[in-house]
Design an enzyme around this catalytic site. Structure first.
Site, PDB file in Angstrom:
ATOM      1  N   ASP A  24       0.839  -1.198   0.000  1.00  0.00           N
ATOM      2  CA  ASP A  24       0.000   0.000   0.000  1.00  0.00           C
ATOM      3  C   ASP A  24       0.875   1.250   0.000  1.00  0.00           C
ATOM      4  O   ASP A  24       1.877   1.317   0.712  1.00  0.00           O
ATOM      5  CB  ASP A  24      -0.892  -0.029   1.252  1.00  0.00           C
ATOM      6  CG  ASP A  24      -1.919   1.081   1.279  1.00  0.00           C
ATOM      7  OD1 ASP A  24      -2.813   1.073   0.424  1.00  0.00           O
ATOM      8  OD2 ASP A  24      -1.811   1.950   2.166  1.00  0.00           O
ATOM      9  N   GLU A  71      15.100 -14.424  -0.072  1.00  0.00           N
ATOM     10  CA  GLU A  71      15.478 -15.526   0.812  1.00  0.00           C
ATOM     11  C   GLU A  71      14.483 -16.680   0.708  1.00  0.00           C
ATOM     12  O   GLU A  71      14.758 -17.791   1.180  1.00  0.00           O
ATOM     13  CB  GLU A  71      15.538 -15.056   2.269  1.00  0.00           C
ATOM     14  CG  GLU A  71      16.618 -14.024   2.567  1.00  0.00           C
ATOM     15  CD  GLU A  71      16.575 -13.589   4.019  1.00  0.00           C
ATOM     16  OE1 GLU A  71      16.058 -14.366   4.867  1.00  0.00           O
ATOM     17  OE2 GLU A  71      17.030 -12.473   4.316  1.00  0.00           O
TER      18      GLU A  71
END
Length: 555
Positions: free
Chosen positions: A214, A275
């Site tokens: 957002d 990751e």
């Protein structure tokens, strides 16, 4: 950040590492999707219950609007705990069950991250406002008043009025881009960056496939707190900050958002996602006429965001020239980034109401719009209910819940008109959304378009969406192929999509009357393809298009 005691094992869905490129994403607004406990508000169990319906559309992923703990001043975009579910939506166990069910149906799950600001009830802010020397004193944007007691500068709030609120405890102003109860975090503080990254990690560990970010260009502010200059509006202005609705649009927002430091943080966020396998990010960029430039900066180099969307197609224009201009500008400005296109979301008037010239043509406009959207190069995002052709709800003032709509009534009715409950069954009370009074009314004109009615109608908007998305999936050139416009005439939208030897020509008549289009002399049609619900004809190099019609062929 304290970790929650209950954790789910890391979930992985096997797929291409770039599953998001060209993906079809379905936005679920949890408050309005399905209520299972009779309180009139949708919940996570309701989403799980309706996942088979979502999967039946032929989508790649769902995006969930906020379901985090919140006082709900801005319907969940004011977060008071980033690592828990608000009780009105259920529990973390409900979230994990929903994730497992979605992945079982082959659906990825993207969730909102609202990290530019928090609720003023977040423990971070409660501590920050307690004094000027506590450990979190610098976690928000605090500033002294001017000698005359006024705010530190001229920055404004998108929700109306100054972008600063006086706090009597610290005897300072704090910055808020939205409601006064939504203070902005101070991203210049490395501890803040680390804290929000750890909040993101919490959900990655639970197996989410990505984040919708957002207000992604609002994270940083100008450290010198310089005034914004005046803005001269033009035809490109749209959205919540449009100057004819809100004085926020009367400033050029050079200093209160889109700061260069944002790039460094986005790289840290991308490193975190890297990751984990097969994760993605999609950023919301609201930057006026600079939006595409910002999008380019945020998605280039394969080390920041995977993709972004702007408000370019969320305005009132539905013309060949507007779509050509938006796509051409993106392609010329964004060399190695990726875009996510949409016609509707939870913040704008539903697109059939924006684009149609009257109720009678809404079904045809809905069908043409999804056919065009699915043909563009980029990922696409659909908003719940648009696959039913739902119009914007016209609500009474006393029914409004959106603080923005209440603030600017009657010149602007806010965002509740696109947030009304999903309509499942025509004959049931509240269209099968709830057994009690819903948080927003269910308009009769929407209930008439319920899922169970459209499931049975072969020519319904719902079945058209399914057919178009199946057509897109059957042609890889539509998902990731190159896109180039064809010079025919300004009254039609014509372009080529090409990949691995497949070259598809798309021609769309967006006028309210028929027209004939002659194929360029250098182009030969090999095969006319059955684009769903089109009425066009091709003969001797001429494409005859009906009003709001389309055409597709291998060339």
């Amino acid at each position: 950040m304290p970790a929650k005691t209950e954790r789910a094992s890391k979930a992985k869905v096997t797929s291409s590492s770039e599953w998001w490129r060209g993906a079809v994403i379905y936005q679920v607004y949890p408050r309005s999707f399905q209520d299972t406990n009779g309180d009139g508000i949708g919940d996570l169990k309701g989403i799980t219950e309706r996942l088979p319906y979502i999967a039946s559309l032929g989508l790649d992923a769902i995006w969930l609007s906020p379901f985090f703990t919140s006082p709900m001043a801005d319907m969940g975009y004011d977060v008071s705990d980033y690592c828990d579910v608000d009780p009105m939506f259920g529990t973390l166990a409900d979230f994990d069950a929903m994730m497992k069910a979605a992945h079982g149906l082959g659906l990825k799950v993207i969730i909102d991250q609202v990290i530019s600001h928090t609720s003023d009830r977040h423990p971070w802010f409660v501590e920050s406002r307690a004094s000027r020397d506590n450990p979190k004193a610098d976690w928000y944007v605090w500033a002294n008043a001017k000698p005359d007691g006024t705010a530190p500068n001229n920055w404004l709030s998108i929700f109306g009025g100054p972008g600063w609120e006086w706090d009597g405890v610290r005897k300072q102003y704090y910055m808020h881009n939205f409601l006064a109860s939504q203070p902005d975090l101070n991203f210049h503080n490395p501890q803040v960056q680390q804290a929000v990254l750890e909040a993101c990690r919490f959900w990655l560990e639970r197996g989410v496939d990505g984040f919708r970010l957002d207000t992604v260009n609002y994270y940083f502010h100008d450290k010198e707190l310089r005034d914004n200059p005046a803005h001269i509006p033009d035809s490109a202005d749209a959205g919540l900050d449009a100057p004819d609705v809100n004085p926020y649009g009367m400033q050029e927002h050079l200093h209160d958002k889109t700061q260069p430091e944002n790039i460094g943080f986005l790289k840290k966020l991308r490193a975190l996602l890297d990751e984990y396998d097969d994760r993605t990010t999609v950023g919301e960029v609201g930057d006026g006429t600079r939006s595409l430039k910002t999008l380019a900066a945020y998605t280039s180099g394969n080390d920041k965001l995977h993709m972004c969307y702007t408000f370019d197609l969320l305005g009132p224009s539905f013309t060949p020239s507007h779509i050509r201009d938006c796509v051409t500008a993106f392609q010329s400005m964004v060399k190695d980034g990726w875009v996510c296109w949409a016609f509707s979301n939870h913040d704008v008037v539903r697109h059939v109401s924006r684009f149609a010239h009257g109720p009678e043509e809404m079904p045809e406009v809905a069908k043409l719009a999804i056919t065009i959207l699915a043909s563009l190069r980029g990922s696409i995002c659909l908003y719940q209910g648009e696959e039913l052709g739902l119009p914007e709800a016209d609500l009474a003032f006393e029914d409004l819940r959106d603080p923005y709509g209440i603030r600017f009534w009657p010149s602007f009715k806010g965002r509740d008109g696109c947030r009304t409950p999903m309509v499942w069954e025509k004959a049931k009370a509240q269209a099968g959304f709830t057994t009690d009074k819903p948080w927003l009314p269910v308009p009769p004109e929407q209930q008439a378009l319920a899922v169970d009615v459209q499931e049975k109608a072969k020519a319904s908007v719902l079945n058209h969406y399914r057919q178009v998305l199946a057509f897109r999936k059957a042609h890889p050139a539509m998902r990731d192929g190159t896109m180039s416009f064809v010079e025919i005439n300004e009254d039609v939208l014509a372009f080529l999509r090409e990949e691995n030897g497949e070259k598809l020509l798309f021609v769309f008549n967006m006028r309210r009357g028929p027209q004939d289009v002659r194929l360029p002399e250098h182009m030969t049609v090999k095969e006319v393809l059955a684009l769903p619900d089109v009425r066009s004809r091709f003969e001797k190099g001429v494409i005859s298009l009906e009003a709001l019609d389309g055409f597709c062929a291998r060339v």
